[in-house]
Design an enzyme around this catalytic site. Structure first.
Site, short mmCIF file in Angstrom:
data_model
loop_
_atom_site.label_atom_id
_atom_site.label_comp_id
_atom_site.label_asym_id
_atom_site.label_seq_id
_atom_site.Cartn_x
_atom_site.Cartn_y
_atom_site.Cartn_z
N GLU A 151 -12.79 0.14 -5.36
CA GLU A 151 -11.84 -0.50 -4.21
C GLU A 151 -11.07 0.97 -3.48
OE1 GLU A 151 -13.27 -3.13 -3.01
OE2 GLU A 151 -11.67 -2.57 -1.80
N ARG A 154 -6.21 -2.87 0.68
CA ARG A 154 -4.97 -2.68 1.01
C ARG A 154 -4.47 -4.49 1.19
NH1 ARG A 154 -4.22 0.77 6.66
NH2 ARG A 154 -5.99 -0.85 6.28
N CYS A 260 -0.64 0.09 -6.98
CA CYS A 260 -1.73 0.88 -7.51
C CYS A 260 -1.06 2.48 -7.30
CB CYS A 260 -2.21 0.80 -6.12
SG CYS A 260 -3.81 -0.80 -6.23
C1 UDX Z 1 -3.00 1.38 -1.88
C2 UDX Z 1 -3.84 1.80 -1.12
O1 UDX Z 1 -3.77 2.47 0.15
C3 UDX Z 1 -5.63 0.91 -1.00
O2 UDX Z 1 -6.25 1.85 -0.79
C4 UDX Z 1 -5.27 1.33 -2.56
O3 UDX Z 1 -6.69 0.44 -3.33
C5 UDX Z 1 -4.45 0.42 -3.54
O4 UDX Z 1 -3.00 1.14 -3.31
P1 UDX Z 1 -1.32 -1.52 -1.42
O5 UDX Z 1 -0.78 -0.66 -2.41
O6 UDX Z 1 -1.62 -2.05 -1.44
O7 UDX Z 1 -2.77 -0.49 -1.39
O8 UDX Z 1 -0.20 -0.57 0.20
P2 UDX Z 1 0.12 0.45 0.63
O9 UDX Z 1 -0.46 -0.69 2.09
O10 UDX Z 1 -1.44 1.75 0.52
O11 UDX Z 1 1.17 1.04 1.00
C6 UDX Z 1 1.28 0.90 -0.24
C7 UDX Z 1 2.96 1.53 -0.76
O12 UDX Z 1 3.31 3.19 0.41
C8 UDX Z 1 3.67 1.01 -0.18
O13 UDX Z 1 5.41 0.76 -0.64
C9 UDX Z 1 4.30 1.34 0.83
O14 UDX Z 1 5.64 0.41 2.28
C10 UDX Z 1 4.60 2.67 0.93
N1 UDX Z 1 4.25 3.29 2.14
C11 UDX Z 1 3.19 2.71 2.67
C12 UDX Z 1 5.90 4.14 1.99
O15 UDX Z 1 6.30 4.16 1.49
N2 UDX Z 1 5.27 4.97 3.22
C13 UDX Z 1 3.64 5.42 4.32
O16 UDX Z 1 4.05 5.37 5.26
C14 UDX Z 1 2.71 4.32 3.86
#
Ligand code: UDX
Length: 437
Positions: A151, A154, A260
């Site tokens: 999966e 997000r 994740c």
């Molecule tokens: C992530 C993956 O994107 C998703 O595909 C997987 O199934 C689960 O893990 P999620 O944890 O919901 O999803 O959040 P995501 O939007 O990916 O952000 C993860 C973290 O990275 C957040 O703390 C966000 O603030 C940080 N982030 C994201 C950054 O610091 N910079 C970015 O450019 C993008």
């Protein structure tokens, strides 16, 4: 199709409600009775846009039921999704005890051919382990197949991501089992990739760790930007315009959190080491991610000439916007540093304040960003909720004691903020604003 989804966390619940909405008969199973009671009443135990509407619709139309009876639910289903938690052990490896427990329940409830689909994030080889466990404990000689279907949703946009995935990965040893899962996803009309079990399992880790790597890469560069007076937002824009690189996940900030990315990086390091493979690149990704909040607090400390007795307004606590989830949220660490330097913290978050009290019960919780900023020596943005993007800077300026704004997610235009009379510092942005004008 008759489906049962075991585990009603983010992945399981959203998968279940979406499959019900597509016309399948779905039983969502969890051993947590309180959660199941809540779900039966049409309420979502998670803060996730759109989920509650789908729960209500599924119940009303009779296609979605909730149960704590795992054995009966498996017996009634031809496809069984495993979507239970696989938390990190101290070693970084995944704790597979919940997956193994479910595999045993499946074995004991086999009353005909079933397809067992693993949606939990599990290390390579887990699909085979599930198969072996079922073979060992199964009742009689009923046949089954194991499929890996990772999966990628997000949090905060889980329903959208489930309905519009970039790709659907289906790993299986038996082609006809894989085709059955293809049939289940066909209404979404999205690209599907059929692989062997191990490749599907690895695609999940490889993808999440690559996203973490992109974030740590840009964060490492952001520190260099601060030293050479360059602007990381412009550097990222210039890099992202190259179609081979792409603009996403190049947002410098306080590092990645959530349920994740941190867990998956740790797990891939553990798996690599178990097979004698080099994990130094992923370890560097982790180190950069851990250092980023400390580096940020050091900047605040330096600008204010120490933090002892200073009041810090913190905007945003959840690990990212549109969720109340605090797993691996950078706010926890940042507030811990601030408190260890004897600062006073006033925090505001649109959704996560109740949950946050478990981590830091003694800080002050505010009713609005302006309430948090009242008499503060600095305003510190940690999570980029939409409601913080258009703050009335004049109003903010009129309530603070000292006009410092530290933007941990680079959401503000430095020139505009400075014009409002604030000293502005983002992450990896030119100190004096000359690069922006
Ligand atoms: C992530 C993956 O994107 C998703 O595909 C997987 O199934 C689960 O893990 P999620 O944890 O919901 O999803 O959040 P995501 O939007 O990916 O952000 C993860 C973290 O990275 C957040 O703390 C966000 O603030 C940080 N982030 C994201 C950054 O610091 N910079 C970015 O450019 C993008």
């Amino acid at each position: 199709m008759n489906i049962c989804v075991i585990g009603t966390g983010y992945v399981g619940l959203v998968t279940g409600v979406v499959f019900a909405d597509l016309g399948n008969d779905v039983i969502c199973v969890d051993k947590d009775e309180k959660k199941i009671e809540l779900l039966k009443a049409g309420k979502s135990p998670i803060y996730e846009p759109g989920v509650e509407e789908l729960i209500e619709r599924g119940i009303e139309e009779g296609r979605l039921v909730f149960s704590t009876d795992i054995n009966e639910s498996i017996k009634r289903s031809e496809v069984v999704f495993i979507a239970v938690g696989t938390p990190s052990l101290p070693s970084g490896e995944s704790d597979l005890s919940q997956v193994e427990e479910v595999a045993k329940s499946i074995a004991l409830s086999l009353n005909g051919y079933k397809i067992i689909v693993n949606k939990s994030t599990v290390p390579v080889g887990s699909g085979n382990n599930v198969r072996d466990l079922i073979l060992k404990y199964r009742n009689g000689k009923n046949d089954f197949d194991v499929v890996s279907n990772p999966e990628f949703l997000r949090e905060g946009q889980a329903v959208y991501d489930t309905l519009h995935p970039d790709r659907i990965v289906i790993g299986a040893t038996n082609h006809s089992a894989a085709l059955k899962i293809v049939e289940l996803y066909a209404p979404l009309e999205r690209p599907m990739l059929m692989t062997d079990l191990a490749s599907a399992e690895l695609i999940k880790y490889a993808s999440n760790c690559f996203l973490a790597l992109k974030i740590s890469y840009i964060n490492a560069l952001s520190q260099l930007c601060e030293s050479v007076n360059a602007d990381i937002a412009l550097v990222a824009k210039g890099m992202g315009a190259d179609s081979r690189i792409g603009p996403s996940f190049l947002q410098a900030g306080l590092g990645y959190g959530g349920s994740c990315l941190p867990k998956d990086v740790a797990a891939l390091i553990a798996t690599s080491q178990r097979f004698g493979c080099d994990a130094s690149m992923l370890k560097a990704v982790q180190v950069i991610n851990t250092e980023q909040p400390k580096h940020f607090v050091d900047k605040i400390k330096k600008a204010l000439g120490g933090l002892d007795g200073k009041t810090i307004a913190v905007l945003g606590l959840s690990f990212k916007p549109n969720t109340d989830d605090l797993r691996e949220a950078k706010s926890i660490e940042i507030i811990r540093y601030l408190l260890s330097e004897k600062a006073l913290v006033k925090a505001y978050d649109p959704a996560a304040m109740e949950n946050f009290k478990r981590f830091h019960p003694t800080i002050t919780y505010a009713n609005s960003p302006y309430d948090a900023a009242q008499d503060a020596d600095a305003v510190v943005l940690i999570t980029e909720w939409n409601e913080f993007k258009q703050l009335n800077l004049d109003r903010l300026r009129s309530v603070v004691k000292q006009p410092y704004l530290f933007d941990g997610r680079n959401i503000y235009d430095p020139t505009r903020v400075r014009r409002s009379g604030f000293c502005y510092e983002g992450v990896g942005r030119a100190h004096n604003g000359e690069a922006i004008e």
